[in-house]
Design a protein around this motif. Sequence first.
Motif, PDB file in Angstrom:
ATOM      1  N   ILE A 462       0.833  -1.206   0.000  1.00 62.08           N
ATOM      2  CA  ILE A 462       0.000   0.000   0.000  1.00 62.08           C
ATOM      3  C   ILE A 462       0.867   1.256   0.000  1.00 62.08           C
ATOM      4  CG2 ILE A 462      -1.565   1.370   1.437  1.00 62.08           C
ATOM      5  CD1 ILE A 462      -2.969  -1.182   2.215  1.00 62.08           C
ATOM      6  N   LYS A 463       1.920   1.247   0.811  1.00 60.30           N
ATOM      7  CA  LYS A 463       2.747   2.451   0.932  1.00 60.30           C
ATOM      8  C   LYS A 463       3.539   2.749  -0.339  1.00 60.30           C
ATOM      9  CE  LYS A 463       6.639   0.056   3.164  1.00 60.30           C
ATOM     10  NZ  LYS A 463       7.454  -0.026   4.412  1.00 60.30           N
ATOM     11  N   ASN A 464       3.609   1.774  -1.256  1.00 59.72           N
ATOM     12  CA  ASN A 464       4.334   2.003  -2.504  1.00 59.72           C
ATOM     13  C   ASN A 464       3.438   2.497  -3.632  1.00 59.72           C
ATOM     14  OD1 ASN A 464       6.546   0.957  -1.168  1.00 59.72           O
ATOM     15  ND2 ASN A 464       6.361  -1.080  -2.061  1.00 59.72           N
ATOM     16  N   VAL A 465       2.119   2.417  -3.454  1.00 58.25           N
ATOM     17  CA  VAL A 465       1.188   2.756  -4.533  1.00 58.25           C
ATOM     18  C   VAL A 465       1.362   4.206  -4.958  1.00 58.25           C
ATOM     19  CG1 VAL A 465      -1.240   2.998  -5.172  1.00 58.25           C
ATOM     20  CG2 VAL A 465      -0.509   1.034  -3.843  1.00 58.25           C
ATOM     21  N   ASN A 473      -4.790   4.349  -9.368  1.00 58.35           N
ATOM     22  CA  ASN A 473      -3.742   3.668  -8.605  1.00 58.35           C
ATOM     23  C   ASN A 473      -2.767   2.955  -9.538  1.00 58.35           C
ATOM     24  OD1 ASN A 473      -4.859   4.472  -6.221  1.00 58.35           O
ATOM     25  ND2 ASN A 473      -5.877   2.535  -5.784  1.00 58.35           N
ATOM     26  N   ILE A 474      -1.494   3.184  -9.313  1.00 52.73           N
ATOM     27  CA  ILE A 474      -0.454   2.510 -10.094  1.00 52.73           C
ATOM     28  C   ILE A 474       0.400   1.708  -9.118  1.00 52.73           C
ATOM     29  CG2 ILE A 474       1.524   2.820 -11.636  1.00 52.73           C
ATOM     30  CD1 ILE A 474       0.307   5.607 -12.328  1.00 52.73           C
ATOM     31  N   TYR A 475       0.518   0.410  -9.361  1.00 49.40           N
ATOM     32  CA  TYR A 475       1.322  -0.448  -8.500  1.00 49.40           C
ATOM     33  C   TYR A 475       2.727  -0.560  -9.108  1.00 49.40           C
ATOM     34  CZ  TYR A 475      -3.428  -1.571  -7.149  1.00 49.40           C
ATOM     35  OH  TYR A 475      -4.737  -1.470  -6.760  1.00 49.40           O
ATOM     36  N   PRO A 476       3.744   0.025  -8.460  1.00 48.83           N
ATOM     37  CA  PRO A 476       5.104   0.001  -9.015  1.00 48.83           C
ATOM     38  C   PRO A 476       5.576  -1.410  -9.342  1.00 48.83           C
ATOM     39  CG  PRO A 476       5.003   1.425  -7.096  1.00 48.83           C
ATOM     40  CD  PRO A 476       3.687   0.704  -7.165  1.00 48.83           C
ATOM     41  N   GLU A 477       5.197  -2.375  -8.498  1.00 51.06           N
ATOM     42  CA  GLU A 477       5.644  -3.758  -8.688  1.00 51.06           C
ATOM     43  C   GLU A 477       5.183  -4.324 -10.036  1.00 51.06           C
ATOM     44  OE1 GLU A 477       5.247  -3.025  -4.239  1.00 51.06           O
ATOM     45  OE2 GLU A 477       4.057  -2.585  -6.020  1.00 51.06           O
ATOM     46  N   SER A 490      18.697  -5.695 -15.502  1.00 54.59           N
ATOM     47  CA  SER A 490      18.984  -6.532 -14.334  1.00 54.59           C
ATOM     48  C   SER A 490      17.998  -6.262 -13.211  1.00 54.59           C
ATOM     49  CB  SER A 490      20.411  -6.284 -13.829  1.00 54.59           C
ATOM     50  OG  SER A 490      21.357  -6.791 -14.726  1.00 54.59           O
ATOM     51  N   GLU A 491      17.761  -4.982 -12.920  1.00 58.34           N
ATOM     52  CA  GLU A 491      16.879  -4.591 -11.817  1.00 58.34           C
ATOM     53  C   GLU A 491      16.230  -3.253 -12.146  1.00 58.34           C
ATOM     54  OE1 GLU A 491      19.703  -6.383  -8.215  1.00 58.34           O
ATOM     55  OE2 GLU A 491      19.585  -4.231  -8.578  1.00 58.34           O
ATOM     56  N   SER A 492      15.068  -3.011 -11.530  1.00 54.67           N
ATOM     57  CA  SER A 492      14.419  -1.726 -11.736  1.00 54.67           C
ATOM     58  C   SER A 492      13.664  -1.300 -10.491  1.00 54.67           C
ATOM     59  CB  SER A 492      13.469  -1.779 -12.937  1.00 54.67           C
ATOM     60  OG  SER A 492      12.400  -2.683 -12.679  1.00 54.67           O
ATOM     61  N   LEU A 493      13.443  -0.018 -10.375  1.00 56.49           N
ATOM     62  CA  LEU A 493      12.666   0.546  -9.271  1.00 56.49           C
ATOM     63  C   LEU A 493      11.802   1.658  -9.848  1.00 56.49           C
ATOM     64  CD1 LEU A 493      12.225   0.590  -6.138  1.00 56.49           C
ATOM     65  CD2 LEU A 493      13.936   2.391  -6.059  1.00 56.49           C
ATOM     66  N   VAL A 494      10.491   1.516  -9.685  1.00 53.88           N
ATOM     67  CA  VAL A 494       9.550   2.477 -10.251  1.00 53.88           C
ATOM     68  C   VAL A 494       9.022   3.391  -9.154  1.00 53.88           C
ATOM     69  CG1 VAL A 494       7.279   2.723 -11.353  1.00 53.88           C
ATOM     70  CG2 VAL A 494       8.914   1.042 -12.217  1.00 53.88           C
ATOM     71  N   VAL A 495       9.002   4.690  -9.430  1.00 50.91           N
ATOM     72  CA  VAL A 495       8.548   5.681  -8.453  1.00 50.91           C
ATOM     73  C   VAL A 495       7.625   6.683  -9.135  1.00 50.91           C
ATOM     74  CG1 VAL A 495      10.620   5.492  -7.030  1.00 50.91           C
ATOM     75  CG2 VAL A 495      10.562   7.150  -8.898  1.00 50.91           C
ATOM     76  N   ARG A 572      15.303  -2.130  -1.458  1.00 51.92           N
ATOM     77  CA  ARG A 572      14.807  -1.166  -0.474  1.00 51.92           C
ATOM     78  C   ARG A 572      14.289   0.083  -1.200  1.00 51.92           C
ATOM     79  NH1 ARG A 572      16.106  -2.176   4.783  1.00 51.92           N
ATOM     80  NH2 ARG A 572      17.793  -3.652   5.209  1.00 51.92           N
ATOM     81  N   ARG A 573      13.089   0.493  -0.835  1.00 50.01           N
ATOM     82  CA  ARG A 573      12.513   1.699  -1.450  1.00 50.01           C
ATOM     83  C   ARG A 573      12.799   2.896  -0.555  1.00 50.01           C
ATOM     84  NH1 ARG A 573       9.081   0.439  -5.708  1.00 50.01           N
ATOM     85  NH2 ARG A 573       8.719  -1.787  -5.900  1.00 50.01           N
ATOM     86  N   HIS A 574      14.049   3.335  -0.569  1.00 47.84           N
ATOM     87  CA  HIS A 574      14.407   4.503   0.221  1.00 47.84           C
ATOM     88  C   HIS A 574      15.319   5.419  -0.591  1.00 47.84           C
ATOM     89  CE1 HIS A 574      18.108   2.420   0.558  1.00 47.84           C
ATOM     90  NE2 HIS A 574      17.927   1.824   1.713  1.00 47.84           N
ATOM     91  N   ALA A 575      15.687   6.527   0.010  1.00 52.73           N
ATOM     92  CA  ALA A 575      16.408   7.569  -0.715  1.00 52.73           C
ATOM     93  C   ALA A 575      17.687   7.064  -1.374  1.00 52.73           C
ATOM     94  CB  ALA A 575      16.715   8.726   0.228  1.00 52.73           C
TER      95      ALA A 575
END
Length: 580
Positions: A462-465, A473-477, A490-495, A572-575
């Motif tokens: 929920i906190k990542n939506v 609503n967009i789910y980064p996952e 290799s890897e990705s992180l959506v924000v 980890r979804r942090h700075a």
Amino acid sequence: MGKRDFDMNNAAFYPIRKVRDIRDLLCQSAKLYAERSAFRLKNSSGEFYDITYKDFLREVNCLGTKLIADGFAGEKIAVMGANSYKWLLSYMSVACGAGVVVPVDKDLPAEDVCNILKVSDTKAIFLDKKSALKILKDNGDIAGKIKFICFDDISREYADTEYFGEYFSSGKESFENGNEEYLKREIDPEALGVLLFTSGTTGMAKGVMLCQRNICADIYLLSGVVRIYPTDRVLSILPLHHTYECTSLTLMLYSGACISFCEGLRYVMKNLQEVHPTIFITVPLMLEKVHAGIMKKVDAKKGGKLIFGVGKTLSNVGHAFGIDLSKKLFAEIQNVFGGELRLIIAGAAPMNPDIARDFMSFGIPLYLGYGLTECAPLVIGNNDRISLPDSVGVPLPGVEAKIIDPDENGVGEICVRGPMVMLGYYNDPEETAKVLSEDGWFKTGDLGSVDEKGNYRISGRIKNVIVTKNGKNIYPEEVEFHLNKSPLISESLVVGIETEENDDILVAAKIFPNLEEITKELKKQSPTVEEIKGVIRNVVRDVNKKLPSYKAIKSFDIRETEFVKTTTQKIRRHAENIKN
């Protein structure tokens, strides 16, 4: 309140042997499997030797006797370090009558470890040399406040520490001379038994309180739908301080199986060939890396992809008719795991269904599951009758689950209720009340859906939506899943990024490229930054074609290094990860 789950799939279909607490579990196993090997370990010469169930229980009693003699009855005692027999022996000795176990992440900074020890009011800590030196280097005075019992002898460097070997020997002598104080200790299965910290950051540590009933119920309820045999062998790879691995190994001890410990990530393949495990407990990222290695070998062979594709088809057709062709077709792949693997258990993060399907085609059943530290951890999972590559399965026997506040697609927050749900957060009634209702429902903070057969699927946290200005609503996952399907990433992180121009939220991606695959794609050994961006831009364009316009990736940045991850290999979804 919301959509309820369907009960038809979560009844036990094997007899369940109940245990009251962890001591009861070990005592029952020592009686049932007395001379069987509980552990297969290496000595200093690299030779294997076994410890039987009967001997393991005796060693637990010896170490526990020493803890009681030293005045630690009822106290909080931490365990920290790399996976090892001594780690698990220490954990079990505390749990079986000494006090409350506080497992600590060995990779935390020393400041965070000290914070956890202080917040939890820990009185003693078992730990390996590397962990001890990390803490004591800049926090030497802590040894005078907490007893340090080190698996390696560092007493010459730090006089306040005690060597585990001598500590154990003292307990052994006392126990063999008839000291029964430890054995007489009453264990309350409803009281705090294990205290796990989900974050070590100073001032932010959140302690999950589990009782022994939580852990034992999770184990024996799982045994009702997943059969573990006394002939099974497992190689412990995931960090033991995490409840996923620790509960899994306790399940092995409950079932009479044999445990070995990986000597480190660089030795995983070597140890698999030595131990020949029948069960592989892992996280999706590790399986994805193994799968990538397999596909690399397939690509290197002339006609490899064709042979691989035909083999999968034949194997799947064979399975449909009850014929197992996989051992002949994919013997080389199965040998990667030691040649005797019969089951893979994967959890702690989402998994690409295509990769799960491939492993199933290889003739290796793969059970995906869903759990949380707050639930000891498993609450929903695939089992011996349900094995789906795109679902985390159904609730365990005795577990209720439901989706609350579902949207138009049936996606809402997953809530669970059952005997494995935590007591609450340590010294934090306000945070506990936010997630745990008076009638026992736990709000997981995860979004998911359930189909007409009761199979659950996870959408994300929920906190990542990402919520757009018009309420979408967009789910980064979900977006990350599509990106990560490309071998070029290799890897990705959506924000989500707020824009000043049109006052809306746009989707952006942080991408760590797979340079090896990109060089193949470009047929060039040293591609420029612009060329790499061009390749990734094409991948993003293809992904956007599969997504509704409001979910489309509007911008992306290339990372030069891997993302920082948790000990269970979740990004980890942090700075630190969001910035380049």
